[in-house]
Every structure is written in C-alpha cells, then in structure tokens.
Design a protein around this motif. Structure first.
Motif, PDB file in Angstrom:
ATOM      1  N   GLY A 240     -76.889   0.750  21.504  1.00 64.13           N
ATOM      2  CA  GLY A 240     -78.074   1.526  21.850  1.00 64.13           C
ATOM      3  C   GLY A 240     -79.385   0.779  21.828  1.00 64.13           C
ATOM      4  N   ASN A 241     -79.369  -0.562  21.808  1.00 62.64           N
ATOM      5  CA  ASN A 241     -80.613  -1.322  21.761  1.00 62.64           C
ATOM      6  C   ASN A 241     -81.266  -1.495  23.131  1.00 62.64           C
ATOM      7  N   TRP A 242     -80.562  -1.201  24.185  1.00 62.23           N
ATOM      8  CA  TRP A 242     -81.133  -1.161  25.535  1.00 62.23           C
ATOM      9  C   TRP A 242     -80.342  -0.125  26.328  1.00 62.23           C
ATOM     10  N   LYS A 243     -80.718   0.147  27.571  1.00 57.43           N
ATOM     11  CA  LYS A 243     -80.035   1.219  28.292  1.00 57.43           C
ATOM     12  C   LYS A 243     -78.828   0.723  29.079  1.00 57.43           C
ATOM     13  N   GLN A 244     -79.039   0.180  30.286  1.00 55.63           N
ATOM     14  CA  GLN A 244     -77.875  -0.076  31.131  1.00 55.63           C
ATOM     15  C   GLN A 244     -78.248  -0.851  32.376  1.00 55.63           C
ATOM     16  N   ILE A 245     -77.206  -1.303  33.075  1.00 57.50           N
ATOM     17  CA  ILE A 245     -77.324  -1.790  34.443  1.00 57.50           C
ATOM     18  C   ILE A 245     -76.844  -0.645  35.324  1.00 57.50           C
ATOM     19  N   TYR A 257     -67.647 -13.669  35.080  1.00 60.11           N
ATOM     20  CA  TYR A 257     -67.931 -14.370  33.833  1.00 60.11           C
ATOM     21  C   TYR A 257     -69.279 -13.967  33.241  1.00 60.11           C
ATOM     22  N   SER A 258     -69.307 -12.776  32.681  1.00 60.80           N
ATOM     23  CA  SER A 258     -70.497 -12.295  31.988  1.00 60.80           C
ATOM     24  C   SER A 258     -70.104 -11.712  30.636  1.00 60.80           C
ATOM     25  N   LEU A 259     -71.106 -11.558  29.781  1.00 60.88           N
ATOM     26  CA  LEU A 259     -70.928 -10.989  28.450  1.00 60.88           C
ATOM     27  C   LEU A 259     -72.032  -9.973  28.235  1.00 60.88           C
ATOM     28  N   LEU A 260     -71.654  -8.730  27.910  1.00 56.65           N
ATOM     29  CA  LEU A 260     -72.627  -7.654  27.713  1.00 56.65           C
ATOM     30  C   LEU A 260     -72.417  -7.024  26.344  1.00 56.65           C
ATOM     31  N   LYS A 261     -73.535  -6.816  25.612  1.00 62.47           N
ATOM     32  CA  LYS A 261     -73.435  -6.260  24.265  1.00 62.47           C
ATOM     33  C   LYS A 261     -74.606  -5.342  23.950  1.00 62.47           C
ATOM     34  N   GLY A 262     -74.304  -4.274  23.208  1.00 64.01           N
ATOM     35  CA  GLY A 262     -75.294  -3.560  22.439  1.00 64.01           C
ATOM     36  C   GLY A 262     -76.208  -2.583  23.140  1.00 64.01           C
ATOM     37  N   GLY A 263     -75.822  -2.008  24.295  1.00 64.39           N
ATOM     38  CA  GLY A 263     -76.672  -1.040  24.976  1.00 64.39           C
ATOM     39  C   GLY A 263     -76.132   0.369  24.880  1.00 64.39           C
ATOM     40  N   GLU A 264     -76.553   1.227  25.832  1.00 63.36           N
ATOM     41  CA  GLU A 264     -76.025   2.583  25.916  1.00 63.36           C
ATOM     42  C   GLU A 264     -74.799   2.627  26.819  1.00 63.36           C
ATOM     43  N   ASN A 265     -74.927   2.165  28.046  1.00 68.45           N
ATOM     44  CA  ASN A 265     -73.795   1.912  28.943  1.00 68.45           C
ATOM     45  C   ASN A 265     -73.978   0.505  29.503  1.00 68.45           C
ATOM     46  N   ALA A 266     -72.899  -0.235  29.610  1.00 69.74           N
ATOM     47  CA  ALA A 266     -73.039  -1.546  30.243  1.00 69.74           C
ATOM     48  C   ALA A 266     -73.351  -1.362  31.726  1.00 69.74           C
TER      49      ALA A 266
END
Length: 467
Positions: A240-245, A257-266
């Motif tokens: 929940g530290n950021w929203k989303q793409i 090849y990406s890494l996504l962490k710590g939002g509401e929805n990736a």
C-alpha cells in the motif's frame, strides 16, 4: 503589617520562581565520556531535495551528577546534508546546527532526531559522510552519519496529474520518481529500458491512457524495478505504499524482466486493455498483483506472492492465458479469504448485474497459499465462461477438480515446497523434493523454453516459473 507581609510573600515567591527555573545552576560540565545507542547511523538512500524518515540517537549520561554537554554540532554546519533536533530543539540556519550547554540528568539520557535533508548535488550520486560531534570537558566524541544521495528525474505537479503527450524513453542514467498521477496520453509510448528504477510516492500511479502503450525492456541481469520512494528495504515488505500501473481502455503494455513491490495493485486493467507480461516478480500488494476488469492478459514465467485479495483477480470477463507461472498467496495481514486466482464474468461493483464473456487457460502453473481454497471460479452461467487448467498444481477443497473435464492432469493439495515465502524475502523456487519438480507437460514448455532465471526447461519441465 499586613501590607508588609503581603509584599514580602510576593517577593519571596518571585525569588523562588526565578531560581527554580535555573536548573542549570546545579549542573556540572560533563567530564566523563558519554555513551551512545549507536556509534554509526546508516540512513536511507534518498533523492536530492527529498527528506528521509527520522532516525533516533540516544545519548546517555554515565555520571552520578546532573551535567551539561558544552557543545553538540554537525561538523559541516549549515552546509550539512543532515538536520538534527536535540531533545526538542531543532537545528536551524541561525544556530548553525550547534547546540550549547545541553543538560542531561544523572544516569539519564536525551534523544537526538536525525534526518537527511539533502541539498541539490552536481553528480548522479553523493555519499554524505559526516560526524556528529560531542565536546565535553577535555574530551571529544563522534557519531558517524552516512547516507547515499541520488539525483533523479521527478515527475511532479502541484495539481497531482502530469500528462505526457509524446513518446518518452527512460533509461537507467537516473532514477524516475513519480508524484501523483503520471499519464501517458494521446496514443504516446513510454519505453523503460533495462535497469531503470522507477519510484512512486505515496498514492502515486502510472496511467497508460486510451491507445497509449508501455514497454518495459528489462533483462535477466538488469531488471526494471517499480517500488515505493521510501528507500528503506523494509518498505518493500509493506503493502500500500503506492497505487498501481493502470491500463485504461485499449491501452497496451508489454513487460519483460521487471520487479514490482509494495503497492495497492501492481497492474489494474480496464476492459479492452492488453497486458503481455513475462519473466516478472510481483510481491506484497494490498489488493492484487494483476487486477483485471475485462482485460486481456498473456503471462509467462510470473512469480507472485502476498496479496490482500488475489495474485490474479478477474471480474467482468476478458481473455487470459498463463503458462509456467507461480500464483502464490501467503498473505496473513488482514482477515478474510485470500486467493491465488479469482475468476468472475460478473462486473462486481455495478448497480445492475452485468456479465461478460470470459476465457481463461492455465498451463504448467502452481496455485498455492494459506487458504484451502486458492482457486475461485465465479461462474454466473449467463455469459460464456470457458476455462481450461492443463497440468497444474492446485490447492483447493471447494471445486470438483477430479470430476471436472476442464481440469486435466492436476496435482491436487500437495505442497510445492517453495524456498521462501515471507514478505521481506520471497524466493518461490522449488526445493529438490517438490512435487512440482519435473512434472510439467513438455508440450506447453516448448512455448516457454527458459525459466524465469534463464534455465533450460526443455526436458522434464517443472511446474511454475522456476525449473
């Protein structure tokens, strides 16, 4: 006589009040070494002009007497990249970050609050290395302050929205920091090259508008990362530290090849949008890894874990095809049922019942997590609901998988034995004795011949993203 007594009492009270406020008259100058809670403070990596979180240093008086510390100061004064607050008194331009005769009671302590407050820098990065100095009688002690300050490209608007109306390329020369909503608009294309770090401030989103496109060109050894701008590593483990793409109607994204962490929805997909995503890790999101309202997704070599609702959440139908993906969900931070995959052809938040066609195919995947029902199929039978699960490992006690012809060659309710499933360190590779090892169907792995780490899986492929 009464007048004299009254006047005497007033003078006496005034005398007491003045001298009771002068506690420092009873303080001696500190002559013994001070003790510190830390001798070195490593602060977050921060971006130029953006402050860090606050760190606390405890300073202990080891003497049996009340003492004053004659001088506490930052050795670079007003040119320091740090700000300090000594027991409630802030460092300012006026006091030059210098504090004189700071009192500490016998066997007591004071707190010093420390932040990085960086000034603009001339290079892409700067190591801020400074001493916080304590002078006592005949003695000088130091506590080392260290941080890394990075220059960055900021996307910020006071109104909260920035629109990009022409093609844009981001490379790894500088981190990218997004505040509010950054919208790729007017059919434009955003290309993010390998190794580029993308940071989101609280509540920030990257939005790909109608007919616009996103290309993420990471590589095995140089991934594109999406995460919070709070640089302390613990924030990667917090959702929940950021929203989303967000992909709007008819927007497209190709992710590799990406890494996504710590939002509401990736990723959040509107109806008619398209996402092609490969070789990507998605961890620790408040709601979902991929949230689709009638979108179209092709996924290969995805490793996903820890979501407040589901790794893949689908409503309002759409088209989906996933091969060699690991849908894990070990979320335990909130109450309620969580899923690896939730499929529905209903528009959940509509005032009326609206149903759309759904088609979903899953080959050589793993569906596992804390819940006994990791796979949920919400079929309203009012629209097409096609699903095929071919050679998968599934944890589920709710579906009639053994008698449903849409499930073929299923390994049911056998723990895949992942290496690590925690929030701070997820590694969804398989232990040697995993039932998912070497049990994939080669007819499907032909289309994805290398696993997420580049390992060949042509012979005896394992289920999921890792061979």
């Amino acid at each position: 006589m009464r007048r004299f007594s009254y006047g005497f009492i007033v003078i006496f009270i005034l005398f007491l009040s003045i001298f009771s406020c002068r506690e420092d008259l009873d303080y001696q100058t500190a002559s013994h070494p001070l003790r510190f809670s830390k001798d070195t403070i490593l602060l977050d990596t921060v971006f130029s002009t953006i402050r860090s979180q606050t760190y606390v240093l405890k300073v202990y008086n080891q003497q049996n007497e009340d003492v004053t510390i004659p001088l506490i100061y930052l050795d670079k004064g007003i040119n320091s990249q740090f700000k300090i607050n000594v027991d409630g008194t802030p460092g300012t331009h006026e006091n030059n970050n210098r504090f004189v005769n700071v009192p500490i009671k016998a066997k007591d302590k004071i707190s010093i609050f420390i932040e990085v407050a960086p000034k603009s820098i001339d290079s892409t990065s700067l190591v801020a290395d400074e001493d916080l100095i304590f002078n006592t009688l005949g003695n000088s002690q130091k506590v080392k302050l260290l941080t890394l300050i990075e220059d960055a490209d900021f996307y910020y608007s006071a109104g909260g929205n920035i629109k990009i109306n022409s093609d844009l390329v981001w490379d790894k020369s500088k981190p990218k920091v997004i505040y509010g909503n950054l919208e790729i608009d007017n059919g434009s294309k955003l290309t993010i090259e390998e190794g580029t770090p993308v940071y989101f401030h609280k509540d920030a989103s990257l939005i790909i508008n109608n007919k616009s496109k996103l290309f993420v060109n990471g590589t095995l050894n140089s991934k594109v990362t999406f995460r919070s701008d709070r640089r302390n590593a613990r924030y990667d483990s917090l959702a929940g530290n950021w929203k989303q793409i967000k992909l709007m109607h008819q927007a497209e994204a190709t992710i590799n090849y990406s890494l996504l962490k710590g939002g509401e929805n990736a990723f959040y997909l509107e109806e008619g949008s398209k996402l092609n995503i490969t070789n990507t890790e998605i961890y620790n999101f408040l709601y979902s890894g991929i949230y689709s309202e009638g979108g179209n997704v092709v996924g290969q070599n995805l490793a996903m874990n820890n979501f407040g609702f589901a790794a893949l959440f689908v409503e309002n139908g759409g088209n989906y095809n996933f091969t060699h993906c690991t849908f894990a969900n070990y979320w335990n931070l909130t109450t309620g049922t969580t899923y690896s995959v939730y499929l529905s052809n209903k528009q959940q938040n509509s005032a009326e019942n609206i149903y759309k066609n759904l088609s979903a195919t899953f080959n050589n995947n793993i569906f596992w997590g804390r819940s006994a029902n990791n796979l949920y199929l919400d079929n309203k039978n009012l629209k097409l609901f096609n699903y095929k699960f071919n050679t998968n490992l599934i944890r589920n006690s709710n579906l009639n998988i053994n008698t449903d012809s849409n499930f073929n060659n299923t390994i049911l309710d056998k723990d895949p034995l992942f290496n690590k499933t925690g929030y701070s360190n997820t590694v969804l590779s398989l232990k040697p004795n995993s039932p998912a090892k070497n049990n994939g169907n080669p007819n499907f792995s032909v289309t994805v011949p290398l696993d997420i780490l580049g390992v060949d899986r042509a012979l005896n492929p394992s289920l999921g993203a890792y061979q």
